[in-house]
Scaffold this motif. Structure first.
Motif, PDB file in Angstrom:
ATOM      1  N   LEU A  60       0.860  -1.192  -0.171  1.00 41.14           N
ATOM      2  CA  LEU A  60       0.072   0.055   0.043  1.00 41.14           C
ATOM      3  C   LEU A  60       0.789   1.232  -0.005  1.00 41.14           C
ATOM      4  CD1 LEU A  60      -2.563  -1.186   2.558  1.00 41.14           C
ATOM      5  CD2 LEU A  60      -2.910  -1.141   0.194  1.00 41.14           C
ATOM      6  N   ARG A  61       2.261   1.182  -0.177  1.00 41.94           N
ATOM      7  CA  ARG A  61       3.055   2.251   0.114  1.00 41.94           C
ATOM      8  C   ARG A  61       2.595   3.562  -1.100  1.00 41.94           C
ATOM      9  NH1 ARG A  61       8.656   0.369  -2.331  1.00 41.94           N
ATOM     10  NH2 ARG A  61       7.650  -1.033  -3.844  1.00 41.94           N
ATOM     11  N   LYS A  62       2.336   2.919  -2.403  1.00 43.32           N
ATOM     12  CA  LYS A  62       2.273   3.953  -3.228  1.00 43.32           C
ATOM     13  C   LYS A  62       1.089   5.152  -3.085  1.00 43.32           C
ATOM     14  CE  LYS A  62       5.766   2.643  -5.740  1.00 43.32           C
ATOM     15  NZ  LYS A  62       7.108   3.350  -5.999  1.00 43.32           N
ATOM     16  N   ILE A  63       0.279   4.808  -2.196  1.00 41.98           N
ATOM     17  CA  ILE A  63      -0.972   5.411  -2.200  1.00 41.98           C
ATOM     18  C   ILE A  63      -0.787   6.944  -1.641  1.00 41.98           C
ATOM     19  CG2 ILE A  63      -2.766   3.695  -2.351  1.00 41.98           C
ATOM     20  CD1 ILE A  63      -3.067   3.897   0.649  1.00 41.98           C
ATOM     21  N   ASN A  64      -1.415   7.795  -2.216  1.00 41.19           N
ATOM     22  CA  ASN A  64      -1.242   9.338  -1.534  1.00 41.19           C
ATOM     23  C   ASN A  64      -2.505   9.599  -0.915  1.00 41.19           C
ATOM     24  OD1 ASN A  64      -0.533  11.879  -1.360  1.00 41.19           O
ATOM     25  ND2 ASN A  64      -0.499  12.453  -3.635  1.00 41.19           N
ATOM     26  N   LEU A  65      -2.271   9.770   0.438  1.00 42.98           N
ATOM     27  CA  LEU A  65      -3.060  10.117   1.580  1.00 42.98           C
ATOM     28  C   LEU A  65      -3.451  11.677   1.485  1.00 42.98           C
ATOM     29  CD1 LEU A  65      -1.981   8.201   4.509  1.00 42.98           C
ATOM     30  CD2 LEU A  65      -3.921   7.927   3.217  1.00 42.98           C
TER      31      LEU A  65
ATOM     32  N   THR B  56       7.394  -0.918   9.871  1.00 45.28           N
ATOM     33  CA  THR B  56       7.189  -0.297   8.512  1.00 45.28           C
ATOM     34  C   THR B  56       6.529   0.873   8.195  1.00 45.28           C
ATOM     35  OG1 THR B  56       6.594  -2.652   8.449  1.00 45.28           O
ATOM     36  CG2 THR B  56       6.217  -1.250   6.494  1.00 45.28           C
ATOM     37  N   ILE B  57       5.787   1.326   9.211  1.00 41.45           N
ATOM     38  CA  ILE B  57       5.090   2.855   9.073  1.00 41.45           C
ATOM     39  C   ILE B  57       6.139   3.877   9.413  1.00 41.45           C
ATOM     40  CG2 ILE B  57       3.333   4.533  10.061  1.00 41.45           C
ATOM     41  CD1 ILE B  57       1.411   2.269  10.578  1.00 41.45           C
ATOM     42  N   ILE B  62       9.821   8.003   7.390  1.00 40.94           N
ATOM     43  CA  ILE B  62      11.327   8.733   7.349  1.00 40.94           C
ATOM     44  C   ILE B  62      11.855   8.377   5.847  1.00 40.94           C
ATOM     45  CG2 ILE B  62      13.344   8.604   8.166  1.00 40.94           C
ATOM     46  CD1 ILE B  62      12.399   7.641  10.895  1.00 40.94           C
ATOM     47  N   PHE B  63      11.730   7.067   5.329  1.00 41.93           N
ATOM     48  CA  PHE B  63      12.505   7.186   4.002  1.00 41.93           C
ATOM     49  C   PHE B  63      11.818   7.128   2.749  1.00 41.93           C
ATOM     50  CE2 PHE B  63      16.414   5.794   6.085  1.00 41.93           C
ATOM     51  CZ  PHE B  63      16.001   5.154   7.245  1.00 41.93           C
ATOM     52  N   GLY B  64      10.316   7.407   2.952  1.00 46.56           N
ATOM     53  CA  GLY B  64       9.482   7.524   1.663  1.00 46.56           C
ATOM     54  C   GLY B  64       9.312   6.063   1.124  1.00 46.56           C
ATOM     55  N   ALA B  65       8.518   6.045   0.176  1.00 46.29           N
ATOM     56  CA  ALA B  65       7.915   4.810  -0.467  1.00 46.29           C
ATOM     57  C   ALA B  65       9.002   4.111  -1.361  1.00 46.29           C
ATOM     58  CB  ALA B  65       6.906   4.964  -1.441  1.00 46.29           C
ATOM     59  N   ASP B  66       9.918   4.947  -1.907  1.00 45.92           N
ATOM     60  CA  ASP B  66      10.893   4.299  -2.917  1.00 45.92           C
ATOM     61  C   ASP B  66      12.231   3.601  -2.214  1.00 45.92           C
ATOM     62  OD1 ASP B  66      10.244   6.965  -5.046  1.00 45.92           O
ATOM     63  OD2 ASP B  66       9.509   4.911  -5.357  1.00 45.92           O
ATOM     64  N   ASN B  67      12.448   4.139  -1.247  1.00 45.06           N
ATOM     65  CA  ASN B  67      13.859   3.725  -0.633  1.00 45.06           C
ATOM     66  C   ASN B  67      13.448   2.821   0.595  1.00 45.06           C
ATOM     67  OD1 ASN B  67      15.447   5.059  -2.569  1.00 45.06           O
ATOM     68  ND2 ASN B  67      15.066   6.957  -1.101  1.00 45.06           N
ATOM     69  N   LEU B  68      12.506   1.975   0.981  1.00 47.95           N
ATOM     70  CA  LEU B  68      11.942   1.725   1.994  1.00 47.95           C
ATOM     71  C   LEU B  68      12.545   0.338   2.205  1.00 47.95           C
ATOM     72  CD1 LEU B  68       9.362   1.695   4.107  1.00 47.95           C
ATOM     73  CD2 LEU B  68       8.094   0.672   2.441  1.00 47.95           C
TER      74      LEU B  68
END
Lengths: 110, 86
Positions: A60-65, B56-57, B62-68
Motif C-alpha cells: 500500500l506504500r504508493k497510495i497518496n493520502l 514499516t510505518i 522517514i525514508f519514503g516509498a521508494d527507498n523503503l
C-alpha cells in the motif's frame, strides 16, 4: 525489444546459482551437525508475523493520502477483507470479496 | 505440476477474457491481510506483528516509498533483537 534465447537462459542460470547459494548459506555457515544458534531459531519463529505486516504496508506504500481518493477505496477494501475473514474464516471468500469491492470502488464509483 | 498447469491455464485465460481489470492488484494485498489475520489467531504473542506494523510505518514516513526496503529490514532486525530479552 528482441531478447535472445541465450540471454534468457544465462539469466535463469545465474539466478538459479544465486538462489541456491543463498538458500544453502545458513547450512554452510552454521555447521551441519551443530544445533542452530538460538538467535536464528528465535528469528525463524518470530519473523513470519513481522514479514506479513511489512508486506501489507509495502503493497500500500504508493497510495497518496493527500490527493483525491485519500486511500479510501483501499481502506474500505481492507476492512471488507478483514470482516469477511473474521466472519467466515474462508480464504477464498475473503480474498475474492475484498478484491471485488475494491475493483468496483475504483472502477465505477471513484 | 499443479503450479505449471495453473500458470498455463491462467496465461491462456488471461488473453481470452477481456474485461476491465483495473484494481486487480488488490488481490495480493487482500491475500496478505488474510494470512496476517490467520497468523494473528495462531500466534499467542502479538508483539512481533506490532513490531512489523510500527517499523514499516516509521520507515515509510522517514525514508519514503521508494527507498523503503533496506532500512526497514535493518530496523526490524534490531527491534526484534531488542525485544528478545524481554
Amino acid at each position: 525489444m528482441h531478447v535472445n534465447i541465450s540471454y534468457s537462459l544465462i539469466a535463469i542460470l545465474i539466478m538459479g546459482i544465486k538462489t541456491f547459494s543463498i538458500r544453502s548459506a545458513p547450512f554452510v555457515l552454521f555447521g551441519k551437525n551443530k544445533a542452530t544458534p538460538k538467535c536464528i531459531v528465535y528469528l525463524g519463529n518470530n519473523l513470519p508475523p513481522v514479514v506479513m505486516a511489512m508486506l501489507i504496508i509495502c503493497c500500500l506504500r504508493k497510495i497518496n493520502l493527500h490527493a483525491f481518493p485519500f486511500g479510501i477505496p483501499e481502506a474500505i477494501g481492507i476492512i471488507t477483507v478483514a470482516v469477511l475473514h473474521i466472519w467466515k474464516r474462508n480464504n477464498l471468500i475473503s480474498i475474492l470479496g475484498g478484491t471485488s469491492v475494491y475493483m468496483i470502488l475504483v472502477q465505477l464509483i471513484l | 505440476m499443479y503450479w505449471v498447469v495453473g500458470t498455463i491455464i491462467g496465461s491462456v485465460a488471461g488473453t481470452i477474457i477481456k474485461f476491465n481489470t483495473k484494481g486487480i492488484d488488490f488481490a495480493m494485498t487482500a491475500l496478505f491481510v488474510v494470512i496476517f489475520i490467520e497468523q494473528w489467531y495462531s500466534y499467542k504473542n502479538h508483539i512481533p506483528a506490532a513490531i512489523g506494523i510500527l517499523s514499516t510505518i516509521i520507515s515509510l514516513i522517514i525514508f519514503g516509498a521508494d527507498n523503503l526496503v533496506l532500512p526497514l529490514m535493518l530496523l526490524i532486525t534490531i527491534t526484534l533483537m531488542i525485544f528478545r530479552s524481554r
